[in-house]
Each structure stands twice: as C-alpha cells, then as structure tokens.
Design a protein around this motif. Structure first.
Motif, PDB file in Angstrom:
ATOM      1  N   ALA A 129      26.302 -18.645 -11.683  1.00  0.00           N
ATOM      2  CA  ALA A 129      26.422 -19.895 -10.926  1.00  0.00           C
ATOM      3  C   ALA A 129      25.814 -19.731  -9.535  1.00  0.00           C
ATOM      4  CB  ALA A 129      27.888 -20.304 -10.823  1.00  0.00           C
ATOM      5  N   ASP A 130      26.100 -18.595  -8.895  1.00  0.00           N
ATOM      6  CA  ASP A 130      25.536 -18.337  -7.571  1.00  0.00           C
ATOM      7  C   ASP A 130      24.014 -18.217  -7.631  1.00  0.00           C
ATOM      8  OD1 ASP A 130      27.966 -18.392  -6.273  1.00  0.00           O
ATOM      9  OD2 ASP A 130      28.273 -16.223  -6.367  1.00  0.00           O
ATOM     10  N   ALA A 131      23.520 -17.565  -8.686  1.00  0.00           N
ATOM     11  CA  ALA A 131      22.076 -17.412  -8.839  1.00  0.00           C
ATOM     12  C   ALA A 131      21.394 -18.762  -9.009  1.00  0.00           C
ATOM     13  CB  ALA A 131      21.764 -16.517 -10.043  1.00  0.00           C
ATOM     14  N   LYS A 132      22.013 -19.625  -9.802  1.00  0.00           N
ATOM     15  CA  LYS A 132      21.453 -20.961 -10.032  1.00  0.00           C
ATOM     16  C   LYS A 132      21.475 -21.787  -8.751  1.00  0.00           C
ATOM     17  CE  LYS A 132      21.852 -24.904 -13.195  1.00  0.00           C
ATOM     18  NZ  LYS A 132      22.613 -25.463 -14.351  1.00  0.00           N
ATOM     19  N   ALA A 133      22.582 -21.704  -8.018  1.00  0.00           N
ATOM     20  CA  ALA A 133      22.696 -22.451  -6.761  1.00  0.00           C
ATOM     21  C   ALA A 133      21.657 -21.971  -5.760  1.00  0.00           C
ATOM     22  CB  ALA A 133      24.098 -22.293  -6.184  1.00  0.00           C
ATOM     23  N   ALA A 166      28.353 -24.583  -8.460  1.00  0.00           N
ATOM     24  CA  ALA A 166      28.664 -23.161  -8.628  1.00  0.00           C
ATOM     25  C   ALA A 166      30.149 -22.914  -8.423  1.00  0.00           C
ATOM     26  CB  ALA A 166      27.849 -22.327  -7.640  1.00  0.00           C
ATOM     27  N   THR A 167      30.707 -23.548  -7.414  1.00  0.00           N
ATOM     28  CA  THR A 167      32.140 -23.392  -7.136  1.00  0.00           C
ATOM     29  C   THR A 167      32.984 -23.899  -8.300  1.00  0.00           C
ATOM     30  OG1 THR A 167      31.801 -23.589  -4.744  1.00  0.00           O
ATOM     31  CG2 THR A 167      34.015 -24.040  -5.579  1.00  0.00           C
ATOM     32  N   ALA A 168      32.573 -25.028  -8.873  1.00  0.00           N
ATOM     33  CA  ALA A 168      33.308 -25.598 -10.011  1.00  0.00           C
ATOM     34  C   ALA A 168      33.269 -24.653 -11.203  1.00  0.00           C
ATOM     35  CB  ALA A 168      32.716 -26.952 -10.386  1.00  0.00           C
ATOM     36  N   ALA A 173      36.211 -20.594 -14.602  1.00  0.00           N
ATOM     37  CA  ALA A 173      36.281 -19.247 -15.162  1.00  0.00           C
ATOM     38  C   ALA A 173      37.546 -18.523 -14.687  1.00  0.00           C
ATOM     39  CB  ALA A 173      35.039 -18.453 -14.764  1.00  0.00           C
ATOM     40  N   GLN A 174      37.891 -18.693 -13.423  1.00  0.00           N
ATOM     41  CA  GLN A 174      39.091 -18.051 -12.892  1.00  0.00           C
ATOM     42  C   GLN A 174      40.358 -18.660 -13.504  1.00  0.00           C
ATOM     43  OE1 GLN A 174      38.437 -18.605  -8.726  1.00  0.00           O
ATOM     44  NE2 GLN A 174      37.052 -16.850  -8.539  1.00  0.00           N
ATOM     45  N   TYR A 175      40.310 -19.949 -13.766  1.00  0.00           N
ATOM     46  CA  TYR A 175      41.442 -20.621 -14.421  1.00  0.00           C
ATOM     47  C   TYR A 175      41.654 -20.058 -15.829  1.00  0.00           C
ATOM     48  CZ  TYR A 175      44.148 -24.424 -16.581  1.00  0.00           C
ATOM     49  OH  TYR A 175      45.088 -25.153 -17.256  1.00  0.00           O
ATOM     50  N   ALA A 176      40.543 -19.769 -16.515  1.00  0.00           N
ATOM     51  CA  ALA A 176      40.634 -19.189 -17.861  1.00  0.00           C
ATOM     52  C   ALA A 176      41.324 -17.823 -17.809  1.00  0.00           C
ATOM     53  CB  ALA A 176      39.240 -19.063 -18.474  1.00  0.00           C
TER      54      ALA A 176
END
Length: 203
Positions: A129-133, A166-168, A173-176
């Motif tokens: 996500a960070d890479a894409k952002a 990216a944050t979303a 993922a952290q919720y999982a």
C-alpha cells in the motif's frame, strides 16, 4: 519464529534499497554482469540450504529465492530507472519478506500460527500500500511539475488520496490480525475481544 510483529516486518520492508541506488544508471554491460552475479549468488545461497533439514531448509530456500528476486528487481530499477521500476522493486521486497515470514510461521501451530500468518500478510499489505501511494504521489507530482498552480494542487490532492487508500488497506489488514487473535478465546470472552477489535478499527 520467536515473535513476528507487523512493526518488525514493516521495518524490514523499508530496507529494500536506498534512494541513491535507485537513482543510478548503468550500462548494458554492467547490467548483464550484475545479473550474472545475482544468479551465481543465488546458486551459492541455495546450495547452502542443502545442509539443513525440515523447516530450516524451507526458510533458507525462501530467503535465497527472495534475495534473488529483490536483487533482480533493484538491478532493473537501476538499469532503467522509472517510477514503475522502483515500484516493482518495492513489491519484490514485500513479496520476498512475506514468503520468508510464512515459512517461519510454520515453526508454530494452532492459533499462534494463524496469527503469525495474519501479521505477515498485514505487513505485506502495508508495504504494498505504501509503495502504491508513493508511486501515485510521485507520478502526480511529476505530471504537475511544469503546469499551473491548479494542476499542482490537483496533484497534491491525488497524493493525499493515495495515502488515504494506503491507510485504509493497512487498517483492514491490522483488523484481520486482531480478529484472528480473538480465536484464542471462546464464548463471551471472544465476543468481547471481537467487539473491542471493531471499536479499535472503526468497523
């Protein structure tokens, strides 16, 4: 594996390569020589895994393959620098670290292994996500670089949107991971754990 956390994996992702190395260019001869060295290093590393057994051998093999994949992607990014090439190199690093982490999770069992796998996946998701952002922000800034103030403002908005996406992704993922940890409980205790996870991640 002693303790696999999102933070330690996320730190590993950030060590993919330096900005200076990414900005370098190289000749075709240097590129070919680089590839040959990477393949030779992989063969040596892979051969060293033969002296190991069980999961240790699997981890060793994953590390060898991951290092090769990352090295090739970084070499390509140096040979033909572009935002896409740099992005692909970051993805290669994310995949490599994730593959090794998955193998290390095999040292655990039951819910401990499930949590380990979720944490590994969360770290991979965060890195990608960070890479894409980063790629979207850089592309938007480059496009607006020589345009009007309005265009630069639009590029800034795109960068903000990319970071929000990216944050979303990272939050999901952290919720999982949090939900998986609740599986160690049963009945009311599990319900309470899940409710707390939902509250913490606004689900």
């Amino acid at each position: 594996m002693k303790k696999l956390t999102i933070n330690t994996l996320a730190l590993a992702f950030t060590l993919a390569f330096s900005a200076g190395a990414m900005a370098e260019g190289m000749s075709k001869t240097e590129y070919k020589a680089g590839k040959s060295k990477i393949f030779a290093d992989f063969k040596t590393a892979r051969a060293s895994c033969d002296s190991l057994s069980g999961n240790a051998s699997d981890i060793c093999a994953a590390e060898a393959k991951g290092n090769e994949k990352v090295a090739l992607a970084e070499l390509q990014a140096r040979y033909k620098p572009s935002e896409k090439a740099h992005y692909e190199a970051r993805l290669a690093k994310a995949d490599a670290v994730y593959d090794v982490a998955k193998e290390k999770c095999d040292d655990q069992a039951g819910n401990g292994k499930d949590v380990c796998l979720k944490e590994a996946k969360a770290a991979e998701t965060a890195a990608k996500a960070d890479a894409k952002a980063q790629m979207k922000t850089a592309e938007a800034n480059a496009t607006a670089g020589e345009k009007t103030a309005e265009a630069r403002s639009d590029a800034s908005k795109k960068g903000v949107a990319a970071r929000q996406d990216a944050t979303a992704d990272k939050t999901d993922a952290q919720y999982a991971v949090a939900k998986e940890k609740c599986d160690t409980y049963a009945g009311a205790a599990k319900d309470s754990c899940l409710a707390k996870a939902k509250l913490n991640f606004n689900k």
